[in-house]
Design a protein around this motif. Structure first.
Motif, PDB file in Angstrom:
ATOM      1  N   ASP A  41      30.359  74.183  -2.202  1.00  0.00           N
ATOM      2  CA  ASP A  41      31.367  74.442  -3.224  1.00  0.00           C
ATOM      3  C   ASP A  41      32.713  74.698  -2.576  1.00  0.00           C
ATOM      4  N   PHE A  42      33.751  74.218  -3.224  1.00  0.00           N
ATOM      5  CA  PHE A  42      35.118  74.388  -2.728  1.00  0.00           C
ATOM      6  C   PHE A  42      35.996  74.859  -3.873  1.00  0.00           C
ATOM      7  N   LEU A  43      36.876  75.821  -3.572  1.00  0.00           N
ATOM      8  CA  LEU A  43      37.874  76.265  -4.545  1.00  0.00           C
ATOM      9  C   LEU A  43      39.158  76.517  -3.764  1.00  0.00           C
ATOM     10  N   GLY A  44      40.206  75.799  -4.097  1.00  0.00           N
ATOM     11  CA  GLY A  44      41.419  75.941  -3.295  1.00  0.00           C
ATOM     12  C   GLY A  44      42.683  75.844  -4.128  1.00  0.00           C
ATOM     13  N   SER A  45      43.659  76.672  -3.770  1.00  0.00           N
ATOM     14  CA  SER A  45      45.008  76.557  -4.328  1.00  0.00           C
ATOM     15  C   SER A  45      45.944  76.424  -3.133  1.00  0.00           C
ATOM     16  N   GLY A  46      47.239  76.555  -3.367  1.00  0.00           N
ATOM     17  CA  GLY A  46      48.166  76.391  -2.254  1.00  0.00           C
ATOM     18  C   GLY A  46      47.978  77.404  -1.145  1.00  0.00           C
ATOM     19  N   ASP A  47      47.580  78.636  -1.486  1.00  0.00           N
ATOM     20  CA  ASP A  47      47.504  79.698  -0.477  1.00  0.00           C
ATOM     21  C   ASP A  47      46.097  80.260  -0.280  1.00  0.00           C
ATOM     22  N   THR A  49      41.870  79.268   0.110  1.00  0.00           N
ATOM     23  CA  THR A  49      40.803  78.280   0.243  1.00  0.00           C
ATOM     24  C   THR A  49      39.464  79.013   0.339  1.00  0.00           C
ATOM     25  N   LEU A  50      38.538  78.638  -0.519  1.00  0.00           N
ATOM     26  CA  LEU A  50      37.199  79.229  -0.504  1.00  0.00           C
ATOM     27  C   LEU A  50      36.171  78.123  -0.331  1.00  0.00           C
ATOM     28  N   LEU A  51      35.224  78.366   0.556  1.00  0.00           N
ATOM     29  CA  LEU A  51      34.122  77.436   0.765  1.00  0.00           C
ATOM     30  C   LEU A  51      32.812  78.209   0.693  1.00  0.00           C
ATOM     31  N   GLN A  52      31.818  77.589   0.118  1.00  0.00           N
ATOM     32  CA  GLN A  52      30.511  78.234   0.039  1.00  0.00           C
ATOM     33  C   GLN A  52      29.434  77.171   0.208  1.00  0.00           C
ATOM     34  N   ALA A  53      28.446  77.456   1.010  1.00  0.00           N
ATOM     35  CA  ALA A  53      27.365  76.494   1.235  1.00  0.00           C
ATOM     36  C   ALA A  53      26.038  77.228   1.164  1.00  0.00           C
ATOM     37  N   ALA A  54      25.048  76.544   0.666  1.00  0.00           N
ATOM     38  CA  ALA A  54      23.710  77.133   0.599  1.00  0.00           C
ATOM     39  C   ALA A  54      22.685  76.026   0.765  1.00  0.00           C
ATOM     40  N   THR A  55      21.618  76.358   1.429  1.00  0.00           N
ATOM     41  CA  THR A  55      20.509  75.420   1.534  1.00  0.00           C
ATOM     42  C   THR A  55      19.205  76.201   1.462  1.00  0.00           C
ATOM     43  N   ASN A 362      51.033  89.717  -5.847  1.00  0.00           N
ATOM     44  CA  ASN A 362      50.780  88.391  -5.269  1.00  0.00           C
ATOM     45  C   ASN A 362      49.293  88.022  -5.270  1.00  0.00           C
ATOM     46  N   LEU A 363      48.436  89.028  -5.324  1.00  0.00           N
ATOM     47  CA  LEU A 363      47.011  88.754  -5.467  1.00  0.00           C
ATOM     48  C   LEU A 363      46.707  88.323  -6.902  1.00  0.00           C
ATOM     49  N   TYR A 364      47.262  89.095  -7.840  1.00  0.00           N
ATOM     50  CA  TYR A 364      46.982  88.816  -9.254  1.00  0.00           C
ATOM     51  C   TYR A 364      48.109  87.998  -9.863  1.00  0.00           C
ATOM     52  N   ARG A 365      48.420  86.876  -9.258  1.00  0.00           N
ATOM     53  CA  ARG A 365      49.409  85.987  -9.874  1.00  0.00           C
ATOM     54  C   ARG A 365      48.707  84.710 -10.333  1.00  0.00           C
ATOM     55  N   ASP A 366      49.366  84.049 -11.259  1.00  0.00           N
ATOM     56  CA  ASP A 366      48.759  82.837 -11.827  1.00  0.00           C
ATOM     57  C   ASP A 366      48.616  81.775 -10.752  1.00  0.00           C
ATOM     58  N   ARG A 367      47.501  81.093 -10.797  1.00  0.00           N
ATOM     59  CA  ARG A 367      47.258  80.024  -9.826  1.00  0.00           C
ATOM     60  C   ARG A 367      46.539  78.857 -10.500  1.00  0.00           C
ATOM     61  N   THR A 368      46.731  77.689  -9.945  1.00  0.00           N
ATOM     62  CA  THR A 368      45.934  76.527 -10.335  1.00  0.00           C
ATOM     63  C   THR A 368      45.146  76.078  -9.117  1.00  0.00           C
ATOM     64  N   PHE A 369      43.842  76.162  -9.230  1.00  0.00           N
ATOM     65  CA  PHE A 369      42.952  75.784  -8.131  1.00  0.00           C
ATOM     66  C   PHE A 369      42.414  74.372  -8.374  1.00  0.00           C
ATOM     67  N   VAL A 370      41.912  73.794  -7.317  1.00  0.00           N
ATOM     68  CA  VAL A 370      41.055  72.611  -7.426  1.00  0.00           C
ATOM     69  C   VAL A 370      39.643  73.082  -7.093  1.00  0.00           C
ATOM     70  N   ALA A 371      38.723  72.804  -8.000  1.00  0.00           N
ATOM     71  CA  ALA A 371      37.320  73.182  -7.774  1.00  0.00           C
ATOM     72  C   ALA A 371      36.502  71.914  -7.557  1.00  0.00           C
ATOM     73  N   ALA A 372      35.624  71.953  -6.563  1.00  0.00           N
ATOM     74  CA  ALA A 372      34.791  70.779  -6.286  1.00  0.00           C
ATOM     75  C   ALA A 372      33.405  71.233  -5.858  1.00  0.00           C
TER      76      ALA A 372
ATOM     77  N   SER B  45      29.899  76.684 -12.478  1.00  0.00           N
ATOM     78  CA  SER B  45      30.748  76.952 -11.321  1.00  0.00           C
ATOM     79  C   SER B  45      30.194  78.132 -10.531  1.00  0.00           C
ATOM     80  N   ARG B  46      30.089  77.984  -9.220  1.00  0.00           N
ATOM     81  CA  ARG B  46      29.468  79.025  -8.404  1.00  0.00           C
ATOM     82  C   ARG B  46      30.473  79.909  -7.674  1.00  0.00           C
ATOM     83  N   LEU B  47      31.741  79.514  -7.629  1.00  0.00           N
ATOM     84  CA  LEU B  47      32.744  80.325  -6.932  1.00  0.00           C
ATOM     85  C   LEU B  47      33.629  81.129  -7.891  1.00  0.00           C
ATOM     86  N   SER B  48      33.732  80.691  -9.131  1.00  0.00           N
ATOM     87  CA  SER B  48      34.637  81.381 -10.056  1.00  0.00           C
ATOM     88  C   SER B  48      34.231  82.825 -10.362  1.00  0.00           C
TER      89      SER B  48
END
Lengths: 380, 70
Positions: A41-47, A49-55, A362-372, B45-48
């Motif tokens: 899983d990926f979630l990223g905005s301009g500032d 980036t979050l990645l998560q993997a599981a198996t 700056n932590l709680y500001r509006d953001r638009t992420f891309v989720a994948a 969604s797993r990260l939200s």
């Protein structure tokens, strides 16, 4: 002397104990088949980036089903203090997390199944926790009482599944415990003239009890439902109640509609001092466009009232949040193999920070992420 | 909350009318009709939940610091 008076006595600042929440919902009516699964899983905005993997691998062995998994996460964000934070400086923060889980279920009779699972993790579970921790480390830098955060935790649960209508209706009850070592908040220690001498870490271990009951039912030959009610109880707080409902409907041979919603509420310890409330709903439409291919369109809305806080001068609590997510996905399934990819925008909008939470604007500001997401499953 | 419990229990009684033959249940047994924990068959969604405290479900989301200030 610190020019910004901080309310002393913060007991709990960072709770990375999301593991229970991140644990997947259990199978109810679904057949438990041996399989190997991997998710990214990926979630990223301009500032941020979050990645998560599981198996993980599940093995059906007679009346017993055993599943073991490992997971990990990585986060990187550009920490930026507010202008009023004269002790803060911009920096790049990167953290990682590792975890493992083990679950077992065993038939206890024709209609009864016993369940047990356990999990452990080491590292920050959330970028918000890491952001707030960074603020503390910069604000109290150099004071001997400041400790290096080492968030980690253990959790486990046991449960019972009752198939009260074979193949059509199942009830499942679970009881769990979680123990989280958190990055603590700090109490300030002043001298007789109001000068800051040192800080003392506050509560760094949290215990949570969880109870959950879920029902899954085949309502008609085309509709399947699942509802659950969960209670999370943590020391010094009132219980948080969460109810969720899901419905899968086969609209036609090649069309499936999946809808879900939920509501969460936690009353403040003292009556009349507010509560946390959150609700969400979403849906996905799946179209079998060819033998092995499915197209998925999905959308989701979330809203909450903001986290509870009662301090007069300082808080890390998030203000009210509204969020939406849209996505498009493609699933390929052939024989024992299934692969799904999906992506879309995820937008967050916070209510304005108050005087209490101004350090975290700056932590709680509006953001638009891309989720994948990318997921693979092989049944064997 | 009592209403939710009653609603859940009510839903659980509706299954009794459904035919139980495999043919009748073919539609609801398709992989994308099942509530699977497999990511390949899920659209959740797993990260939200890192951001959405209500969905996370754990009391005292990770930054809800001041609920127990002295």
């Amino acid at each position: 002397m610190n020019p910004f008076p901080i309310h002393t006595g913060l007991r709990r600042i960072l709770l990375p104990g999301l593991l229970l929440a991140l644990a997947p919902d259990p199978f109810l009516l679904a057949a438990e088949t041996s399989a190997l699964e991997s998710d990214l899983d990926f979630l990223g905005s301009g500032d941020i980036t979050l990645l998560q993997a599981a198996t993980g691998a599940g093995l059906a062995w007679g009346d017993t089903f055993l599943r073991a998994g490992i997971n990990g996460g990585w986060m990187g964000f550009d920490y930026r203090p507010v202008d009023a934070d004269i002790f803060g400086s911009p920096m790049r923060v990167e953290e990682s997390r590792v975890g493992a889980s083990l679950s077992i279920s065993r038939k206890l009779g024709e209609r009864w199944t016993g369940l047990a699972d356990a999990g452990a993790y080491d590292g920050f579970n959330s970028y918000r926790s890491a952001w707030v921790s960074t603020w503390y480390r910069q604000f109290f830098d150099g004071l001997p009482g400041l400790v290096e955060p080492d968030p980690r935790g253990l959790n486990g649960s046991i449960g019972l599944r009752w198939e009260y209508l074979p193949g059509l209706g199942v009830m499942q009850f679970e009881a769990g415990l979680a123990s989280d070592e958190i990055a603590p908040g700090y109490e300030e220690i002043f001298d007789g003239f109001g000068g800051l001498l040192d800080v003392a870490p506050l509560r760094s271990r949290l215990a949570t009890q969880v109870l959950r009951v879920a029902f899954e039912n085949v309502l008609t030959t085309r509709i399947r439902s699942r509802v659950s009610i969960r209670m999370n109880d943590q020391a010094e707080r009132r219980a948080r109640w969460t109810a969720t409902a899901e419905l899968n409907a086969s609209l036609a041979k090649t069309w499936v509609l999946r809808v879900d919603g939920g509501y969460s509420r936690e009353q403040f310890r003292e009556q009349g001092q507010g509560s946390f409330e959150g609700h969400w709903f979403g849906g996905a439409l799946e179209w079998q466009m060819a033998d092995s291919w499915q197209l998925i369109l999905r959308g989701r809305h979330y809203r909450d009232s903001g986290e509870i806080e009662n301090t007069l001068s300082f808080s890390t609590a998030a203000p009210g949040l509204e969020a939406e997510e849209l996505g498009i996905g493609l699933r390929w399934s052939s024989g024992a193999h299934t692969l799904q990819v999906g992506a879309g925008p995820y937008r967050t909008r916070y209510e304005p920070v108050t005087f209490n939470t101004t350090f975290f604007a700056n932590l709680y500001r509006d953001r638009t992420f891309v989720a994948a997401q990318l997921s693979y499953r092989w049944e064997f | 909350m009592a209403g939710l419990v009653v609603g859940a229990l009510s839903l659980s009684t509706l299954s009794g009318c459904v035919a139980r033959s495999p043919a009748a249940l073919a539609r609801v047994s398709q992989p994308n009709m099942v509530f699977s924990q497999a990511g390949a068959w899920s659209v959740t969604s797993r990260l939200s939940p890192q951001i959405e405290s209500g969905r996370a479900g754990v009391s005292g989301a990770q930054a809800a610091g001041c609920t127990t200030c002295r």
